[in-house]
Every structure is written in C-alpha cells, then in structure tokens.
Design a protein around this motif. Structure first.
Motif, short mmCIF file in Angstrom:
data_model
loop_
_atom_site.label_atom_id
_atom_site.label_comp_id
_atom_site.label_asym_id
_atom_site.label_seq_id
_atom_site.Cartn_x
_atom_site.Cartn_y
_atom_site.Cartn_z
N GLU A 176 0.83 -1.21 0.00
CA GLU A 176 0.00 0.00 0.00
C GLU A 176 0.86 1.25 0.00
O GLU A 176 0.58 2.22 -0.70
N LYS A 177 1.93 1.24 0.77
CA LYS A 177 2.85 2.39 0.81
C LYS A 177 3.56 2.54 -0.54
O LYS A 177 3.75 3.65 -1.02
N ARG A 223 2.31 1.66 -3.45
CA ARG A 223 1.29 2.22 -4.35
C ARG A 223 1.17 3.73 -4.18
O ARG A 223 1.12 4.48 -5.15
N GLU A 224 1.12 4.17 -2.93
CA GLU A 224 0.95 5.59 -2.63
C GLU A 224 2.13 6.41 -3.14
O GLU A 224 1.94 7.45 -3.78
N GLU A 225 3.34 5.97 -2.85
CA GLU A 225 4.52 6.73 -3.25
C GLU A 225 4.73 6.70 -4.76
O GLU A 225 5.11 7.70 -5.37
N ASP A 261 2.47 9.19 -6.30
CA ASP A 261 3.00 10.54 -6.17
C ASP A 261 4.04 10.83 -7.25
O ASP A 261 4.03 11.89 -7.87
#
Length: 112
Positions: A56-57, A59-61, A64
């Motif tokens: 999940e982290k 995916r988020e980064e 960005d």
C-alpha cells in the motif's frame, strides 16, 4: 496511461490554482523527493526485497511520482505517450534482444 487519468491529475491542479507554482525545476525536485520516499519503503527490508507487507505504501509513493511526472510533462509541453515510446525505441537499439536477453549489464558492457 489513459488520457482520462492524465486529465484528472491536471484538473486537480487547476481546481486549486497550483499551476503557477509548477515550474520544471520545482517539479523535478518534487519527482526526486517522491522517488526518495518510494525508496525509503525498501530501506532495511533485508531479505524481503519485494516488501510484500508494504504494498500500500509502495502504491501511494509510486502514484506521487507518477502524478508529478504528469505535471512535469504538461508544464514542458511534452506528450507522455510520445516520449515513452521514443525511449523504448532508443532502449531497443541499445539493448537488442539477441545481446541483452537475460543479462543485466549496461549496454556499453554487452558484447558486440
């Protein structure tokens, strides 16, 4: 990348009147900073080089980084499909399948 996705990112920026702050220098800095945050996910990951528990982290980064890349391309008047396709073509010349298949070496180190 879908045109719809690109337009959504651009609309997000327009709705907040942020285009005025998006010059190539600051966008390049932002891309690097977000890429560093993506790299941080893997820091101290030891044997778990895939970081399965941190998807999940990741995916988020990664999102960005990609968002800033969209903004950079727009600010510089570059077509993302065009520049990516051109780069794939150039890489194909540097890394022909018959020399590069299964090898990790840089193109300058691949045999002739």
């Amino acid at each position: 990348m879908k045109e719809e996705t690109i337009n959504e990112v651009l609309k997000f920026r327009e709705d907040r009147n942020w285009k005025q702050f998006h010059n190539p220098k600051d966008l390049a800095i932002s891309i690097c900073l977000e890429a560093a945050e993506l790299l941080e996910v893997f820091q101290w990951s030891a044997e778990d080089v895939w970081c399965e528990s941190k998807k999940e982290k990741i995916r988020e980064e990664l999102a960005d980084v990609l968002n800033y890349c969209i903004l950079m391309a727009d600010t510089c008047g570059l077509d993302m499909d065009e520049i990516i396709q051109e780069k794939v073509r150039k890489n194909g010349e540097k890394y022909p399948v018959e020399k590069a298949y299964g090898h990790k070496e840089k193109y300058t180190e691949l045999g002739t």
